[in-house]
Design a protein around this motif. Structure first.
Motif, PDB file in Angstrom:
ATOM      1  N   TRP A 135       1.066   4.095  -8.710  1.00  0.00           N
ATOM      2  CA  TRP A 135       0.102   2.985  -8.675  1.00  0.00           C
ATOM      3  C   TRP A 135      -0.121   2.419 -10.075  1.00  0.00           C
ATOM      4  O   TRP A 135      -0.150   1.206 -10.271  1.00  0.00           O
ATOM      5  N   ALA A 136      -0.287   3.294 -11.073  1.00  0.00           N
ATOM      6  CA  ALA A 136      -0.586   2.849 -12.440  1.00  0.00           C
ATOM      7  C   ALA A 136       0.562   2.057 -13.060  1.00  0.00           C
ATOM      8  O   ALA A 136       0.336   1.215 -13.923  1.00  0.00           O
ATOM      9  N   CYS A 137       1.776   2.300 -12.595  1.00  0.00           N
ATOM     10  CA  CYS A 137       2.951   1.629 -13.171  1.00  0.00           C
ATOM     11  C   CYS A 137       3.377   0.390 -12.410  1.00  0.00           C
ATOM     12  O   CYS A 137       4.289  -0.309 -12.842  1.00  0.00           O
TER      13      CYS A 137
ATOM     14  N   PRO B  30       0.608  -0.478 -17.309  1.00  0.00           N
ATOM     15  CA  PRO B  30       0.051  -1.754 -16.840  1.00  0.00           C
ATOM     16  C   PRO B  30      -1.412  -1.671 -16.391  1.00  0.00           C
ATOM     17  O   PRO B  30      -2.121  -2.661 -16.414  1.00  0.00           O
ATOM     18  N   ARG B  31      -1.844  -0.488 -15.993  1.00  0.00           N
ATOM     19  CA  ARG B  31      -3.217  -0.336 -15.515  1.00  0.00           C
ATOM     20  C   ARG B  31      -4.059   0.562 -16.431  1.00  0.00           C
ATOM     21  O   ARG B  31      -5.021   1.176 -15.984  1.00  0.00           O
ATOM     22  N   ALA B  32      -3.695   0.625 -17.693  1.00  0.00           N
ATOM     23  CA  ALA B  32      -4.428   1.477 -18.638  1.00  0.00           C
ATOM     24  C   ALA B  32      -5.908   1.096 -18.680  1.00  0.00           C
ATOM     25  O   ALA B  32      -6.780   1.969 -18.581  1.00  0.00           O
ATOM     26  N   ASP B  33      -6.196  -0.194 -18.804  1.00  0.00           N
ATOM     27  CA  ASP B  33      -7.593  -0.633 -18.875  1.00  0.00           C
ATOM     28  C   ASP B  33      -8.315  -0.387 -17.556  1.00  0.00           C
ATOM     29  O   ASP B  33      -9.498  -0.039 -17.539  1.00  0.00           O
ATOM     30  N   GLU B  34      -7.617  -0.553 -16.458  1.00  0.00           N
ATOM     31  CA  GLU B  34      -8.214  -0.313 -15.144  1.00  0.00           C
ATOM     32  C   GLU B  34      -8.554   1.167 -14.973  1.00  0.00           C
ATOM     33  O   GLU B  34      -9.608   1.509 -14.421  1.00  0.00           O
ATOM     34  N   CYS B  35      -7.692   2.060 -15.448  1.00  0.00           N
ATOM     35  CA  CYS B  35      -7.975   3.501 -15.380  1.00  0.00           C
ATOM     36  C   CYS B  35      -9.246   3.819 -16.151  1.00  0.00           C
ATOM     37  O   CYS B  35     -10.091   4.597 -15.685  1.00  0.00           O
TER      38      CYS B  35
ATOM     39  N   SER C 211       0.836  -1.204   0.000  1.00  0.00           N
ATOM     40  CA  SER C 211       0.000   0.000   0.000  1.00  0.00           C
ATOM     41  C   SER C 211       0.863   1.243   0.000  1.00  0.00           C
ATOM     42  O   SER C 211       1.881   1.302   0.689  1.00  0.00           O
ATOM     43  N   LEU C 212       0.426   2.211  -0.777  1.00  0.00           N
ATOM     44  CA  LEU C 212       1.080   3.513  -0.780  1.00  0.00           C
ATOM     45  C   LEU C 212       0.692   4.243   0.490  1.00  0.00           C
ATOM     46  O   LEU C 212      -0.478   4.303   0.846  1.00  0.00           O
TER      47      LEU C 212
ATOM     48  N   THR D 227      -5.043  10.078 -19.484  1.00  0.00           N
ATOM     49  CA  THR D 227      -3.691   9.991 -20.048  1.00  0.00           C
ATOM     50  C   THR D 227      -3.129   8.589 -19.858  1.00  0.00           C
ATOM     51  O   THR D 227      -2.558   8.000 -20.786  1.00  0.00           O
ATOM     52  N   LEU D 228      -3.316   8.037 -18.680  1.00  0.00           N
ATOM     53  CA  LEU D 228      -2.836   6.684 -18.391  1.00  0.00           C
ATOM     54  C   LEU D 228      -3.607   5.643 -19.212  1.00  0.00           C
ATOM     55  O   LEU D 228      -3.021   4.680 -19.718  1.00  0.00           O
TER      56      LEU D 228
END
Length: 178
Positions: A18-20, A55-60, A5-6, A47-48
């Motif tokens: 998180w996105a990376c 790695p989380r493009a679809d999740e964004c 966790s951040l 943008t992401l």
């Protein structure tokens, strides 16, 4: 896989980190709800989402889709403006999932704006976009109920979770219920 966790406030740097890193969590739970409710981060999420290498493009994209879905279904006063702004953030993308997101959300705008819904096919198209979007894969059906179309979402395999969108054929006005 153990998630880390951040331990930071939610800001652009935390979201980018998180996105990376798929092993990184922003919160203990419901980070998708936490991010989805923060529209000030949608330009960054977009943008992401446009970056196929993220790695989380679809999740964004799914985070924005899910939040916009319920803003439209519940007819929030700012739903139309939020959908339009979010589409605008994504227009310069060549990713097919982003194109699908834009298409779905243009149909959600059609639903919000009302107007005659003369055919079952159109009711089904609007209902599928409103209830499933790109985030869910539930079964959708439409039924002629006289002056209304009743569009039903039913989640397999047991079909215990259902949602309904009732669309007035003449005005396009709608109600949502679970």
């Amino acid at each position: 896989m153990t998630k880390r966790s951040l331990d930071l406030s939610l800001d652009e740097a935390a979201i980018r980190a998180w996105a990376c890193d798929v092993e990184l969590a922003l919160a203990d739970q419901d980070e998708d709800l936490m991010l989805g409710a923060r529209h000030e981060f949608y330009p960054l999420l977009a943008t992401l989402a446009k970056d196929a290498a993220c790695p989380r493009a679809d999740e964004c994209l799914a985070i924005m889709d899910f939040n916009l879905m319920f803003r439209v279904l519940r007819a929030f006063p700012d739903a139309e403006a939020q959908v339009e702004k979010t589409i605008g953030y994504l227009l310069d993308s060549d990713r097919s999932l982003v194109a699908a997101f834009i298409h779905v959300n243009r149909l959600r705008l059609d639903l919000l704006r009302g107007g005659s819904v003369a055919s079952e096919a159109r009711a089904l198209e609007l209902g599928t976009s409103a209830l499933n979007g790109i985030s869910r894969q539930a079964e959708i059906s439409a039924t002629d109920a006289g002056s209304d179309w009743v569009v039903e979402l039913s989640v397999p395999p047991l079909h215990l979770h259902k949602e309904w969108l009732t669309i007035d054929k003449a005005t396009g006005g709608y109600t949502f219920r679970r």
